[in-house]
Design a protein around this motif. Structure first.
Motif, short mmCIF file in Angstrom:
data_model
loop_
_atom_site.label_atom_id
_atom_site.label_comp_id
_atom_site.label_asym_id
_atom_site.label_seq_id
_atom_site.Cartn_x
_atom_site.Cartn_y
_atom_site.Cartn_z
N VAL B 81 34.04 -2.20 18.18
CA VAL B 81 35.16 -3.05 17.78
C VAL B 81 34.66 -4.36 17.16
CG1 VAL B 81 37.12 -4.42 18.61
CG2 VAL B 81 36.83 -2.06 19.39
N HIS B 82 33.56 -4.89 17.70
CA HIS B 82 32.99 -6.09 17.09
C HIS B 82 32.58 -5.82 15.65
CE1 HIS B 82 33.26 -8.95 20.23
NE2 HIS B 82 32.55 -8.25 21.09
N GLY B 83 32.01 -4.65 15.41
CA GLY B 83 31.64 -4.27 14.05
C GLY B 83 32.86 -4.15 13.14
N SER B 160 35.65 9.59 8.52
CA SER B 160 35.13 9.34 9.86
C SER B 160 33.69 8.82 9.80
CB SER B 160 35.20 10.62 10.71
OG SER B 160 34.43 11.63 10.09
N VAL B 161 33.31 8.15 10.90
CA VAL B 161 31.93 7.70 11.06
C VAL B 161 31.43 8.22 12.40
CG1 VAL B 161 30.36 5.74 10.97
CG2 VAL B 161 32.67 5.52 10.06
N ILE B 298 27.44 -1.54 16.03
CA ILE B 298 27.98 -2.54 15.11
C ILE B 298 28.13 -1.91 13.72
CG2 ILE B 298 27.53 -4.74 13.94
CD1 ILE B 298 28.18 -5.25 16.78
N LYS B 299 27.08 -1.20 13.31
CA LYS B 299 27.11 -0.55 12.00
C LYS B 299 28.23 0.49 11.95
CE LYS B 299 23.95 1.67 8.70
NZ LYS B 299 24.41 0.92 7.53
N MET B 300 28.41 1.22 13.05
CA MET B 300 29.47 2.22 13.10
C MET B 300 30.84 1.57 12.88
SD MET B 300 30.36 5.00 16.10
CE MET B 300 28.92 6.02 15.89
N GLY B 301 31.05 0.44 13.55
CA GLY B 301 32.31 -0.29 13.38
C GLY B 301 32.48 -0.80 11.96
N VAL B 326 27.52 9.78 8.41
CA VAL B 326 26.72 10.16 9.57
C VAL B 326 25.55 9.18 9.70
CG1 VAL B 326 25.37 11.97 10.66
CG2 VAL B 326 27.33 12.58 9.22
N LEU B 327 25.59 8.39 10.78
CA LEU B 327 24.53 7.40 10.99
C LEU B 327 23.36 8.02 11.75
CD1 LEU B 327 26.72 4.35 12.13
CD2 LEU B 327 25.83 4.83 9.84
N ASP B 328 22.18 7.47 11.54
CA ASP B 328 21.00 7.96 12.25
C ASP B 328 20.90 7.36 13.64
OD1 ASP B 328 19.55 9.93 11.03
OD2 ASP B 328 18.60 8.57 9.60
N PRO B 329 20.65 8.19 14.64
CA PRO B 329 20.41 7.65 15.99
C PRO B 329 19.05 6.97 16.05
CG PRO B 329 20.07 10.03 15.95
CD PRO B 329 20.54 9.65 14.58
N VAL B 330 18.90 6.05 16.99
CA VAL B 330 17.63 5.32 17.15
C VAL B 330 17.12 5.53 18.58
CG1 VAL B 330 16.54 3.04 17.11
CG2 VAL B 330 18.37 3.57 15.48
#
Lengths: 342, 342
Positions: B81-83, B160-161, B298-301, B326-330
């Motif tokens: 939500v902050h993102g 979607s993200v 944050i990036k997802m938001g 689709v974001l990369d996991p870390v």
């Protein structure tokens, strides 16, 4: 033109009453999940469109409470909101949230957003950086129900729920004294926030009552964060006569203190005692587990919601009041402060 | 009758432009806090009343985004939500939140409440218990912008993200293999939730790639909670050939696993390795600190908010799409899984 589906059509279809259908559609707690599901499905199949906005315009109410919290990332607030929701839902109200992010202009905007959303009123906890209350005063002057919790300002004269912060810090400090600690420090927060000042006074009075020193060197003023707790503790521990215990103004500060103490290699609680405030979710998970003061969050939320509903009724009758409910803090003794019988 | 104060009056008073006043009143990020404060004070003094509702009726927009999250007590959602807010605020939007409490009827009601509040559209993460998507479909059919994040349903075909959950679990499992663990168990979650199934497959494929056993006895199906993690681990550890490492479906489950392992007296990571998923706030604070997969919250938001604003524009141009980011996991390696060089 096709006739519009009504709740009576749905009731007929399901061989039940229109009242049950209405309650199911409004998610009333007296209706079972299975019935709600059945009603919803039938409503969808018959193309029924609930016009909540129309019915709220008729009644002048939306049955929505706007809640302003400083941050959803502090579990204390999430937990209070659960308490608010529990009461609100049982009375057919729902809750919209707004995060102020501790910023006064964001907070003012949140009030604006909620009022524009036609909430029936607002329950709020004041942002850390807020020092002027114009935006809250305006809500009050517009005769919109306003209830504050935890971080309140008495000058606003609105109903509020708090815990006895003075007593909580007094209990925390007294507990450390009873565990045999004699040089007890306090890491406080911003002094314009009443609850932080109350805790400071509770700490000081407990020491005085037991004849222990209240020294400026033992009191640090932090910023209510992990980093600030660590910095303040670094300083306290490097002083000529370091403390043998610390009362932290809240758990994030205590967490920073714990990191600083561990880095120096002192044993908690044998060589130094530590207690926090707020019973944040992490405080029971860390090692050593953190003694702290529980603030009865669920109860705080429930009481805030009850005050809100009460205020709504009183306003209809032309009454106003500024009832203040003060909850008792609860001492949670965990590993970080228990030196006796260890 | 007194003439109504306008932004031009305020601008004249402050010797600035009406545009600056308007931006300050709308909390635009290009205006300094000091200027905002000055404008607000002057506005209050001159009795200026901003009519945001009127201006939003003119534009047909409220510049409000409704966000539905399962629970504010899970720090993952607070952080996303902050993102969302970061991007939203920079574009002059504000965010109203609704908690579904993982309950489908509550979720449906939240959508209703937000739409009734005239939000411009909805960004949501689906409740754990939701298996039908009628309430989301309806938003889509009414042509109201809808974006999903993290817990999504592809059949809805909305933007979607997500992060690559398969890859995250694959990386977590591969890391344990590289640390020399050979009998690696997995505690999964509800299988109708895609991300939990994706993680299960990532876990299994990593084992297969390295020729390690994928056994039914090594896979537990929990309920995504501390208690469930503890119960599942109790069972796994009491089996004939217990595992020497555990991949937990998320951090609360991992926390329960850690409690179970500590109770039995096994050393983490020497005797048993443990890794979570989600990088919850507490995971770096516990002892041993928990290795986990960071989901770039944050990036997802931020990406979800950008998709939302993009969708709004496209809808105006009559376009629709269902872009999926689709974001990369870390991988975050902490104490709980680091057996080599310890």
């Amino acid at each position: 033109m096709e006739r519009k589906t009504t709740i009576h059509d749905i009731a007929r279809e399901l061989n039940t009453t229109a009242a049950t259908v209405s309650r199911a559609l409004n998610n009333h707690p007296s209706i079972s999940a299975a019935t709600k599901e059945m009603v919803r499905e039938t409503a969808a199949r018959l193309n029924y469109r609930q016009n909540k906005l129309a019915s709220s315009l008729r009644s002048g109410r939306t049955h929505t409470i706007g809640v302003i919290i400083p941050s959803a990332e502090i579990s204390f607030f999430g937990s209070v909101v659960h308490g608010i929701e529990r009461v609100a839902r049982s009375k057919g109200y729902r809750v919209l949230l707004f995060q102020s992010n501790e910023d006064p202009s964001c907070e003012a905007e949140g009030i604006e957003a909620l009022l524009q959303s036609k909430v029936d009123g607002i329950i709020a906890s004041v942002a850390k950086e807020t020092t002027r209350y114009q935006h809250y005063l305006e809500v009050k002057e517009r005769n919109i129900p306003l209830v504050l919790f935890d971080r309140v300002d008495d000058s606003l004269q609105v109903p509020s729920v708090v815990i006895d912060d003075y007593k909580g810090a007094y209990m925390a400090t007294m507990h450390l004294i009873e565990q045999g600690y004699t040089r007890i420090a306090h890491i406080s927060g911003q002094q314009h926030i009443k609850i932080f000042n109350d805790r400071l006074r509770g700490y000081a009075d407990a020491l005085r009552v037991r004849g222990l020193p209240v020294e400026d060197d033992l009191i640090a003023y932090g910023k209510v964060s992990v980093d600030s707790g660590r910095d303040c503790t670094d300083k306290l521990l490097s002083s000529a006569v370091p403390p043998d215990a610390i009362v932290a103004v809240e758990d994030f500060t205590a967490l920073g203190a714990m990191q600083s103490i561990k880095r120096i290699g002192l044993h908690i609680p044998r060589e130094i005692g530590l207690i926090g405030f707020a019973n944040e979710a992490f405080s029971s998970y860390i090692t050593p587990s953190l003694s702290t003061i529980d603030q009865q969050t669920i109860k705080m939320g429930e009481e805030a919601a009850l005050l809100f509903l009460d205020l709504r009724k009183k306003k209809e009758n032309g009454q106003t009041n500024a009832e203040k409910i003060v909850l008792d803090p609860v001492l949670l003794i965990r590993e970080s402060s228990q030196r006796i019988n260890v």
